[in-house]
Enzyme design. Sequence first.
Site, PDB file in Angstrom:
ATOM      1  N   GLU A 192       0.835  -1.218   0.000  1.00 12.40           N
ATOM      2  CA  GLU A 192       0.000   0.000   0.000  1.00 12.40           C
ATOM      3  C   GLU A 192       0.869   1.267   0.000  1.00 12.40           C
ATOM      4  O   GLU A 192       0.504   2.273  -0.596  1.00 12.40           O
ATOM      5  CB  GLU A 192      -0.952   0.025   1.204  1.00 12.40           C
ATOM      6  CG  GLU A 192      -2.080  -0.998   1.140  1.00 12.40           C
ATOM      7  CD  GLU A 192      -3.252  -0.608   0.215  1.00 12.40           C
ATOM      8  OE1 GLU A 192      -3.319   0.522  -0.295  1.00 12.40           O
ATOM      9  OE2 GLU A 192      -4.100  -1.496  -0.008  1.00 12.40           O
ATOM     10  N   LYS A 234      -2.215   9.997   1.937  1.00 14.35           N
ATOM     11  CA  LYS A 234      -3.602   9.530   1.937  1.00 14.35           C
ATOM     12  C   LYS A 234      -4.539  10.576   2.537  1.00 14.35           C
ATOM     13  O   LYS A 234      -5.627  10.833   2.003  1.00 14.35           O
ATOM     14  CB  LYS A 234      -3.745   8.203   2.699  1.00 14.35           C
ATOM     15  CG  LYS A 234      -5.216   7.790   2.790  1.00 14.35           C
ATOM     16  CD  LYS A 234      -5.506   6.376   3.171  1.00 14.35           C
ATOM     17  CE  LYS A 234      -7.037   6.192   3.117  1.00 14.35           C
ATOM     18  NZ  LYS A 234      -7.469   4.862   3.522  1.00 14.35           N
ATOM     19  N   ARG A 248     -10.911  10.785  -4.636  1.00 18.69           N
ATOM     20  CA  ARG A 248     -10.527   9.754  -3.669  1.00 18.69           C
ATOM     21  C   ARG A 248     -10.428   8.381  -4.328  1.00 18.69           C
ATOM     22  O   ARG A 248      -9.713   7.501  -3.841  1.00 18.69           O
ATOM     23  CB  ARG A 248     -11.522   9.712  -2.497  1.00 18.69           C
ATOM     24  CG  ARG A 248     -11.161   8.662  -1.463  1.00 18.69           C
ATOM     25  CD  ARG A 248     -11.926   8.798  -0.157  1.00 18.69           C
ATOM     26  NE  ARG A 248     -11.566   7.713   0.753  1.00 18.69           N
ATOM     27  CZ  ARG A 248     -11.903   7.638   2.023  1.00 18.69           C
ATOM     28  NH1 ARG A 248     -12.618   8.602   2.555  1.00 18.69           N
ATOM     29  NH2 ARG A 248     -11.524   6.626   2.777  1.00 18.69           N
ATOM     30  N   ASN A 252      -7.933   3.605  -4.995  1.00 14.29           N
ATOM     31  CA  ASN A 252      -8.314   2.245  -5.378  1.00 14.29           C
ATOM     32  C   ASN A 252      -7.420   1.657  -6.452  1.00 14.29           C
ATOM     33  O   ASN A 252      -7.706   0.563  -6.957  1.00 14.29           O
ATOM     34  CB  ASN A 252      -9.769   2.235  -5.862  1.00 14.29           C
ATOM     35  CG  ASN A 252     -10.728   2.471  -4.722  1.00 14.29           C
ATOM     36  OD1 ASN A 252     -10.755   1.708  -3.779  1.00 14.29           O
ATOM     37  ND2 ASN A 252     -11.503   3.538  -4.809  1.00 14.29           N
ATOM     38  N   HIS A 255      -6.860  -2.057  -6.766  1.00 14.98           N
ATOM     39  CA  HIS A 255      -7.852  -2.698  -5.896  1.00 14.98           C
ATOM     40  C   HIS A 255      -9.009  -3.366  -6.629  1.00 14.98           C
ATOM     41  O   HIS A 255      -9.632  -4.265  -6.078  1.00 14.98           O
ATOM     42  CB  HIS A 255      -8.402  -1.683  -4.887  1.00 14.98           C
ATOM     43  CG  HIS A 255      -7.471  -1.436  -3.739  1.00 14.98           C
ATOM     44  ND1 HIS A 255      -6.195  -0.912  -3.900  1.00 14.98           N
ATOM     45  CD2 HIS A 255      -7.586  -1.673  -2.403  1.00 14.98           C
ATOM     46  CE1 HIS A 255      -5.603  -0.817  -2.724  1.00 14.98           C
ATOM     47  NE2 HIS A 255      -6.424  -1.270  -1.796  1.00 14.98           N
TER      48      HIS A 255
END
Lengths: 375, 375
Positions: A192, A234, A248, A252, A255
């Site tokens: 991440e 973030k 935002r 992702n 993801h």
Amino acid sequence: VPVDGTTLTLNPATRPAPAYDIIIRSGVSADAGPLIATVAPASRYAVLAPAPVAALHAEHLLASIRAAGGHAELFTFPDGESAKTRATWSDLTDRMLAAGYGRDTAVVALGGGVAGDLAGFVAATYMRGVPVVQVPTTLLAMIDASVGGKTGIDVAAGKNLVGAFHQPALVLMDPALLRTLPVDHLRAGLAEAIKHGAILDADYFDWIARHAGELLAGDAALMTRLVARSVELKAAVVAEDPLEHGRRAILNFGHTVGHALEHASGYTMLHGFAVAAGMVAEAEAGEAAGITASGTASRLADTLRACGLPTHAGTFDVDGLLAAMSLDKKARGGTPRFALLQHVGGCAQAAGGTWTHALPHNALAAALRHVAGAR
Amino acid sequence: VPVDGTTLTLNPATRPAPAYDIIIRSGVSADAGPLIATVAPASRYAVLAPAPVAALHAEHLLASIRAAGGHAELFTFPDGESAKTRATWSDLTDRMLAAGYGRDTAVVALGGGVAGDLAGFVAATYMRGVPVVQVPTTLLAMIDASVGGKTGIDVAAGKNLVGAFHQPALVLMDPALLRTLPVDHLRAGLAEAIKHGAILDADYFDWIARHAGELLAGDAALMTRLVARSVELKAAVVAEDPLEHGRRAILNFGHTVGHALEHASGYTMLHGFAVAAGMVAEAEAGEAAGITASGTASRLADTLRACGLPTHAGTFDVDGLLAAMSLDKKARGGTPRFALLQHVGGCAQAAGGTWTHALPHNALAAALRHVAGAR
């Protein structure tokens, strides 16, 4: 009122969610009591933690809250993604109700991403919402799940399909807690962090690649810097778009494919490992679609490998992955959408100003075969 | 970042919940499609309704949404308070997921208070929240449940102990739908209207008492005026304090005792009937405590009786009622709190500026024996 009716307009004076602090400091969990009592004063504190995390860290945290004058009790639940269910949520809620917890309660979520999501959803729905303090104990939870207010549970149809936005009152990140974390979980967290670099900051991306060895060896000062930079990146995105109406969505990246891989693995694959392979697939498909600069996927794969992360996720049925993606929360009318890189350090905006893209079926299928097909 | 850590502050730019319209007009449900499409544009509309309500009104509503170009489907659930459970919430959510409803969904809640609370909670938690349009079909739901954004379900420990605040995108109130409502349900709705008068507007209180007969006979023009005035009164309170941090608590007059009576009856008692007896008890106890003007309880009882409402709820165990109240959401540290009248038309503020009061045990027990003890 005229006999035939009227229209009233109700303008609820809801206030924006208040600002909250994210404290990143080695040893901060020992000071949790006074910090929590200040931002989330409550008659009673419910500390929610998976049993193995509770065994390591709960005593310490409960003692700190009690020393600050708070009434605190521990509620444990089974470890792992498989516990992030309606059943566990119901059980925790019912045990708190049976113990007489009222609206003047605050929840403390102690643990990894599952604990944060699950305890956050308990708090979001307990008597229509009580405050939650996040105390993440994994690298992944520190730099991802505990910041931004997403809470939720998994259902048969997929991950996080039931949940709520519920911003925490405070987030306490103690990098010293990472000493007890297995190295695979450190790697999963680094995936991440690499994502944060890939979507927002090429210098940070390169810094992680350069320091991969020391980070995996547990260098405390470097780890604190990593957590701080990832959270800073973030938090800036979340602050601007807290409910994911727009930009935002770039968080992702990796993801859409990553969630499909986790789903296909029956959630036995670590989230960070699935996202690692997912980022490679989405970068490859983005390159094939002419959205992502060529060479991006291989630079990403190099950095992931430097951190001991897989760029091939194992062998899965590609049609099954495609079907799972059509149920992704970002899908529109059953067509999956992807946050895509423009290059390492920046995302590509799509037509109409959105930050998610459809992908040509062939480009997507080829990328999936590459990261998750038979070798 | 200093080696020993840092503190970041996340200030989420959440916007206040937007204003929404409450349209009160006989026949408005026939125009639902275009009205809903304008305020809640969505790929798909899920109309959630209890089976008996669906049989009466769903066809009509679905046709209107479809005529406006929307894709709409009906999802029914069993009737009654006993269906307002986690199981029904899970089942509705899972059926919507199985039917491929994505984040671009809007929920339409069609029915009484149970439908509004339950469908509202489905919407609040579906993929972390999708819009909901409320189409109440009972008097109680029109003047109470459908306005204000409270959603929730009942659990073994009590009513509405799990839920969320989720403001609707639109509320459509069609008094013509009340023609099919049994008279006891009209009476139950009038109890909440009487409450609105009692806490906020003595003239309205007297107007209801004067017109009780015509209202119960279904006079359409008077009913439209009643709905409009009650909604206007409630909406003003909700607008000022949408999350019930303060004065919104006055809407709970009669409800601390009322909820305990419902609970003790196993939820066989209509909510409005429980609130009627609850208001009398709370007015009597308020008089005994010197907070409520003397004579208030008997004036309240007269008006309730004029509407065919009971001022004695049946025979219950008073200690059981007291125990149930200590679990009420307004309780603090296990001590129940009550919204109390100062006189008909106004509530009493408590020390410290709050709008809920503790009551002396004796005053409370005597009032409970009077409205719910053996006769």
